[in-house]
Design a protein around this motif. Sequence first.
Motif, PDB file in Angstrom:
ATOM      1  N   VAL C  65       0.823  -1.229  -0.063  1.00  0.00           N
ATOM      2  CA  VAL C  65       0.107   0.015   0.001  1.00  0.00           C
ATOM      3  C   VAL C  65       0.899   1.197  -0.076  1.00  0.00           C
ATOM      4  O   VAL C  65       1.823   1.324   0.697  1.00  0.00           O
ATOM      5  CB  VAL C  65      -0.937   0.042   1.253  1.00  0.00           C
ATOM      6  CG1 VAL C  65      -1.962   1.285   1.312  1.00  0.00           C
ATOM      7  CG2 VAL C  65      -2.058  -1.196   1.435  1.00  0.00           C
ATOM      8  N   ASP C  70      -2.544   0.802  -4.357  1.00  0.00           N
ATOM      9  CA  ASP C  70      -2.018  -0.283  -3.482  1.00  0.00           C
ATOM     10  C   ASP C  70      -1.874  -1.529  -4.614  1.00  0.00           C
ATOM     11  O   ASP C  70      -2.074  -1.424  -5.875  1.00  0.00           O
ATOM     12  CB  ASP C  70      -3.086  -0.594  -2.656  1.00  0.00           C
ATOM     13  CG  ASP C  70      -4.559  -0.810  -3.128  1.00  0.00           C
ATOM     14  OD1 ASP C  70      -4.598  -1.725  -4.070  1.00  0.00           O
ATOM     15  OD2 ASP C  70      -5.376  -0.016  -2.882  1.00  0.00           O
ATOM     16  N   LEU C 107      -5.123  -5.802   5.118  1.00  0.00           N
ATOM     17  CA  LEU C 107      -4.341  -5.547   3.810  1.00  0.00           C
ATOM     18  C   LEU C 107      -4.882  -5.985   2.704  1.00  0.00           C
ATOM     19  O   LEU C 107      -5.002  -5.415   1.459  1.00  0.00           O
ATOM     20  CB  LEU C 107      -2.932  -6.046   3.954  1.00  0.00           C
ATOM     21  CG  LEU C 107      -1.927  -5.806   3.094  1.00  0.00           C
ATOM     22  CD1 LEU C 107      -1.808  -4.366   2.451  1.00  0.00           C
ATOM     23  CD2 LEU C 107      -0.366  -6.332   3.140  1.00  0.00           C
ATOM     24  N   THR C 110      -8.017  -4.199   1.666  1.00  0.00           N
ATOM     25  CA  THR C 110      -7.587  -2.707   0.873  1.00  0.00           C
ATOM     26  C   THR C 110      -7.363  -3.065  -0.596  1.00  0.00           C
ATOM     27  O   THR C 110      -7.592  -2.469  -1.293  1.00  0.00           O
ATOM     28  CB  THR C 110      -6.419  -2.127   1.832  1.00  0.00           C
ATOM     29  OG1 THR C 110      -6.481  -1.834   3.094  1.00  0.00           O
ATOM     30  CG2 THR C 110      -5.574  -1.030   1.196  1.00  0.00           C
ATOM     31  N   CYS C 111      -6.551  -4.271  -0.719  1.00  0.00           N
ATOM     32  CA  CYS C 111      -6.172  -4.661  -2.165  1.00  0.00           C
ATOM     33  C   CYS C 111      -7.137  -4.783  -2.928  1.00  0.00           C
ATOM     34  O   CYS C 111      -7.551  -4.436  -3.991  1.00  0.00           O
ATOM     35  CB  CYS C 111      -5.034  -5.497  -2.257  1.00  0.00           C
ATOM     36  SG  CYS C 111      -3.432  -5.038  -1.304  1.00  0.00           S
TER      37      CYS C 111
END
Lengths: 75, 370, 339
Positions: C65, C70, C107, C110-111
């Motif tokens: 990120v 990201d 994570l 987020t991706c």
Amino acid sequence: MCLAIPMKLERRDEFEGVVSLDGISRTVSVMLLPEAEPGQWVLVHAGYAIAVVDEDQARETLELIGEHADAMRDL
Amino acid sequence: MTPGDPYHDPAAVRSLAAAIRDESAGLRDPLTIMEVCGSHTHAIARAGLRSVLPPNLRLISGPGCPVCVTPVDWLDRAVALVRRDDVILATFGDLMRVPSSGPTLEAVRSEGAPVEIVYSPRDALDIARAHPDRTVVFLAVGFETTAPTIAAALVEAEREGIRNFMILPGNKTMPEPMRLIASDPAIRVDGFLLPGHVSVIAGWETFTFLADDHGLPGVVVGFTPVDVLRGVLEVVRQRLRGEARVANLYGRVVTAGGNTSARRLLDQVFVPAPATWRGLGEIPGSGLDPAPAWAHRDARNIDVELPEPHEPPGCRCGDVLKGVISPPECPLFATACTPESPVGACMVSSEGSCAAWYRHDRLGSRGARP
Amino acid sequence: MKAPQRILLAHGAGGRLTRELVERLFLPAFANPELEDLDDAALLPELPPGRPALTTDGHVVDPPVFAGGDLGTLSVNGTVNDLVMAGARPLWLTWAVILEEGLDGELLATCVEGARRAAEEAGVRIAAGDTKTVPRGKGDRIFAVTAGLGVVPPGRGVNDRNIAPGDAILVTGTVGDHGATIMAHRHGMESTELVSDCAALNGLLEPLWEAGVPIHALHDPTRGGVATTCNEAAARSGLRFVLDQQALPVAPPVRAVCELLGLDPFYLACEGRALVWLPEAEADRALEILRGHPLGRGSARIGEVVDSAPGHAPVEVRTVSGALRPLDLLSGMDLPRIC
């Protein structure tokens, strides 16, 4: 030898300071430059501030270069 | 490179180049000027400055590229250290591709050895903090500019009780090899562009011996195209006037006495020692060894088995570093030795004179024009 | 969207946990009928007229990120751009991830969200996907693998062999923003101004096609930057490119990172810029169109195409002194240096 660039000293304590240039900042050691004060430009090499930039000298040099450049542009 | 920056102003560059051409026409003999510092070599090549100089001015590169002058047996030791399972090596990126007697650090890393690239010796300290169970060895290369940063890292390690931080000593100082070059009758140098950032620490007075003892002009300059050309013009003018003195054209950061805090720290941590320079051999007093009180930080005290050191056959880095030949005069240049597969150290570092010639000047030297 | 706290090996084993991941995370994000069938292969509607274009790409980035994107946005935009550089209109993507055991679920979320947003902005659909896990220490958190399918509309075509002497070379914005953002992060620098240029380029370039600009070739200067991309294109075209050092647009914070770490902006990666080769006479019109788009405001003419000549490198840079120097392929990695 050795890459070093002038950056502005934003703040410092005894050992560390934060320097910035064009929106980039990094923590550096100011151990080698006890006299540097926030607001001054310092030369940064490998994460250490190693010299305070002499503003008068810098201005003088710029004026000399300006004369050279103007002379060329006037031709 | 920076548009709008007077130090990179094309008009100023043209004007200085014209002044150099005009004034050097009055020289009786051609001039050979040595740029001692590798960062100057890089800057000159990058801006194509050789091609704007008249034929009677020759710029040659000196021994001021720390990677290029690092001897193979020192690299052999670095490789041997990282092959121990209790050592992490931390290094400036510059050293990764330098040939040793065996593999490069890049190659050992691909075998799984922990070689970390850092921007600052302090980053190596951070690695030591994060891995208390390993010994972090920082590859200490560089001249007066870099040596104080390494001394400071050692002091910081001591202050913070970071016991697992050591250095492989390889720092060197500039005046000794320059004295050698200035007094060697086989090497023809008429003046020096002096290393600007070494002078920040050491002070420009360090170099007055060039004028006093050898009758040679020296000019301390910065690293932009305009800085370098101003330096060349100053050497030409001194020759025309029959002068020889050290001029400081980098007054914005260089003083006569340099950085006294940094020098004090150097004296506290290091002692002068003989050092081997690739190409120049052993030069007394040109190296920096940890002082006796710092021996516990000296990675040479870690036991390793070293191979028989051997220099690559045919490589003439030594002659290039002394300015005896220019890179294209080496038979390996651009044939067996390229940046993709370097034989000698001068082809590896981007400030090595061979790499700089290869990347920026190899066509210009044949007079290529648009 | 719900992600597990930590990724376990079982999340990639095809069992209940895999299914949960798909149903709670991937499906809601990428929602489209072709994906929701969850069949072995997605059945697509018939393609619009033109030549189909197919590409694939693997994506790794450390940090996963970063400012401006990201791994998710990077993987989708990168794939979209590969299609766009072939002159295609991007339509469909596949998105597979390889996750390291113990990965923070946030994570991953987020991706996934990054990929969703990028796909939406580029107007493409993610029609198929896959998840695999590897034991801790056998991967670096998260890798993504994509495929992209698009169509080159009839009458369009770009090819390096179309590049002709006299062509202008344009870049659609400042260079190196992505590479500098990554390098700055890795080497302890902070910045609020440094942002990756990561973006899909179909929206920027489509207006050029619509305006009838005769584009000869297109490339996105990703790995290895403008220098590497130009060398590859020069080799294929058999011609020589002369770039102007002073004309290369570089944002001030990118320049600062380069000076600090000893990097050359010519070699820094972009993830949302295109190089455009086109007839010189069309350059001004193209620049005007490009600059009218938010992604193209910094567009500039950076060089010209000339005949190759003995004693010259395929790509050369006109330096500040007016002299030409060769601009080679990068040897090895571009490492920060102090010397």
